[in-house]
Design an enzyme around this catalytic site. Structure first.
Site, PDB file in Angstrom:
ATOM      1  N   TRP A 105       0.835  -1.210   0.000  1.00 53.32           N
ATOM      2  CA  TRP A 105       0.000   0.000   0.000  1.00 53.32           C
ATOM      3  C   TRP A 105       0.864   1.252   0.000  1.00 53.32           C
ATOM      4  CZ3 TRP A 105      -4.321  -1.138  -1.906  1.00 53.32           C
ATOM      5  CH2 TRP A 105      -4.975  -2.327  -1.574  1.00 53.32           C
ATOM      6  N   ASP A 175      -1.240   6.747   6.299  1.00 50.04           N
ATOM      7  CA  ASP A 175      -2.358   5.869   5.944  1.00 50.04           C
ATOM      8  C   ASP A 175      -2.522   4.897   7.112  1.00 50.04           C
ATOM      9  OD1 ASP A 175      -4.008   3.844   5.034  1.00 50.04           O
ATOM     10  OD2 ASP A 175      -2.879   3.434   3.200  1.00 50.04           O
ATOM     11  N   LYS A 199     -11.447  -1.702   6.963  1.00 46.02           N
ATOM     12  CA  LYS A 199     -10.572  -2.638   7.653  1.00 46.02           C
ATOM     13  C   LYS A 199     -10.996  -2.748   9.122  1.00 46.02           C
ATOM     14  CE  LYS A 199      -8.435  -3.057   3.822  1.00 46.02           C
ATOM     15  NZ  LYS A 199      -7.277  -2.355   3.318  1.00 46.02           N
TER      16      LYS A 199
HETATM   17  C1  LIG Z   1      -6.864  -1.840   2.054  1.00 47.88           C
HETATM   18  C2  LIG Z   1      -5.869  -0.770   2.155  1.00 47.88           C
HETATM   19  C3  LIG Z   1      -5.814   0.265   1.221  1.00 47.88           C
HETATM   20  C4  LIG Z   1      -6.724   0.336   0.024  1.00 47.88           C
HETATM   21  O1  LIG Z   1      -7.996   0.713   0.415  1.00 47.88           O
HETATM   22  P1  LIG Z   1      -9.148   0.983  -0.651  1.00 47.88           P
HETATM   23  O2  LIG Z   1     -10.183   1.625   0.194  1.00 47.88           O
HETATM   24  O3  LIG Z   1      -9.545  -0.340  -1.199  1.00 47.88           O
HETATM   25  O4  LIG Z   1      -8.614   1.880  -1.693  1.00 47.88           O
HETATM   26  C5  LIG Z   1      -4.888   1.266   1.413  1.00 47.88           C
HETATM   27  N1  LIG Z   1      -4.048   1.240   2.456  1.00 47.88           N
HETATM   28  C6  LIG Z   1      -4.076   0.251   3.366  1.00 47.88           C
HETATM   29  C7  LIG Z   1      -3.110   0.286   4.508  1.00 47.88           C
HETATM   30  C8  LIG Z   1      -4.982  -0.778   3.246  1.00 47.88           C
HETATM   31  O5  LIG Z   1      -4.995  -1.764   4.161  1.00 47.88           O
END
Ligand SMILES: *Cc1c(COP(=O)(O)O)cnc(C)c1O
Length: 363
Positions: A105, A175, A199
């Site tokens: 990511w 993030d 998540k």
């Molecule tokens: C799942 C995830 C993403 C992507 O998320 P989307 O909402 O599907 O774009 C980005 N960063 C992390 C750390 C993730 O676990």
């Protein structure tokens, strides 16, 4: 009805109490005679839902008034572009940013930024399949970097920053998708904190971005689509267009549920206890082992292997039959991964470890 223990990395397990409450309100939300799915986002009813959600989130995280909370769509992946497009449009920006690449990511965010600005990877753990967090105490942050970027908890690899990097005074962008609301946080250490909620918080389709006010460009950014400019949603209470009403509503319920768990410090204690059960077993097991450097282990995502691909496959198959779902590891790591987010009850982790013990004895 029988519910399984769902170890999915995302979309993932939600608190059962929250799902029951939403089910009760599905046909008639608090005497309004309709579901939240059917309401105008411009209605007083929905305005109350989003206002309360924001207030509760601010309370949980201790978000200062100098930060804006935006409820956005396009997932965390869309913020990969929104971050450079907005932060590199601020007055005096050099259109350079430094990335710490600790997994897929982070890499995707870095690559997306590279399409838009001068992005540099100033640290990486790619050399060992992202199984550790690189030393970030003395990074070669460029003097004119507009920000430093991390993916704080690496969902696929199961690592977490236990200490934030020294950004040499540059705004830190993080993030936090897979660790959102899993532990207390000092918001003031960040310029931007964002995460997809699917998540650890709520249903898919919503990303929450918490942005220091001075990092939101004040004026229109030439050439950047309206919907990608943070200002657009900041000026319109996250309702420039129709937001993901359902996800905001359910996240609001999860925020209340977290208050009932003793807030972020309460849930953090539970998360530590749950993770310890699994890691302690991995450390003593003669069959299974964790794939991550011990000091960088995540409380949320726990990858592990037997070292034998056939045995791993058998484990995934048999665990499924035992009511333990979604334990297959990400295709880039193989083996297994247990995501043990806030809503995973301790009983789920105990059931997993007891199944692992039994599997180990049989093999
Ligand atoms: C799942 C995830 C993403 C992507 O998320 P989307 O909402 O599907 O774009 C980005 N960063 C992390 C750390 C993730 O676990």
């Amino acid at each position: 009805m029988s519910r399984v223990y769902n170890f999915s990395a995302g979309p993932a397990v939600l608190p059962e109490a929250v799902l029951r409450e939403a089910a009760d309100e599905m046909l008639d939300y608090r005497g309004h005679g309709m579901s939240v799915n059917e309401m105008s986002h411009r209605s007083q009813m929905f305005q109350e839902i989003i206002d309360e959600a924001e207030a509760d989130l601010r309370g949980l995280m201790g978000i200062p008034d100098t930060y804006r909370v935006l409820f956005l769509q396009g997932g965390a992946s869309q913020q990969f572009a929104a971050v450079p497009l907005n932060l590199c449009a601020l007055p005096g920006a050099s259109r350079r940013a430094d990335y710490i690449v600790t997994g897929q990511w982070a890499k995707k965010a870095y690559q997306e930024a590279g399409r838009l600005i001068d992005a540099a990877a100033i640290a990486s753990s790619a050399d060992k399949t992202f199984s550790y967090i690189p030393d970030c105490s003395d990074l070669a942050v460029r003097d004119d970097a507009d920000y430093v970027y991390i993916c704080e908890n690496n969902t696929i690899y199961g690592t977490v920053f236990h200490e934030l990097p020294d950004t040499k005074g540059k705004p830190l962008v993080s993030d936090v998708s897979s660790m959102f609301l899993s532990q207390p946080v000092d918001v003031t250490r960040y310029g931007v904190i964002y995460g997809g909620v699917q998540k650890n918080v709520g249903p898919a389709g919503l990303v929450i971005s918490i942005i220091r006010e001075d990092l939101i460009p004040a004026d229109d950014i030439a050439g950047v689509p309206t919907m990608l400019q943070w200002r657009t949603q900041a000026d319109n209470g996250s309702m420039y267009n129709t937001p993901n009403c359902w996800s905001i509503y359910l996240c609001g319920k999860v925020f209340k549920w977290l208050q009932g768990q003793g807030g972020l410090s309460g849930i953090h204690e539970r998360n530590q206890a749950k993770a310890a059960i699994l890691y302690d077993f991995l450390d003593e097991s003669s069959l299974f082992r964790g794939t991550v450097r011990t000091e960088d282990r995540s409380l949320m995502n726990v990858p592990f292997v037997t070292g034998d691909a056939d045995l791993d496959a058998a484990f995934v198959r048999e665990s499924r039959a035992a009511g333990l779902e979604n334990l297959k590891g990400h295709r880039s790591v193989g083996g297994m991964r247990a995501s043990i987010y806030n809503a995973m009850p301790v009983e789920g982790v105990e059931a997993l470890v007891s199944f692992m013990r039994d599997f180990e004895a049989r093999h």
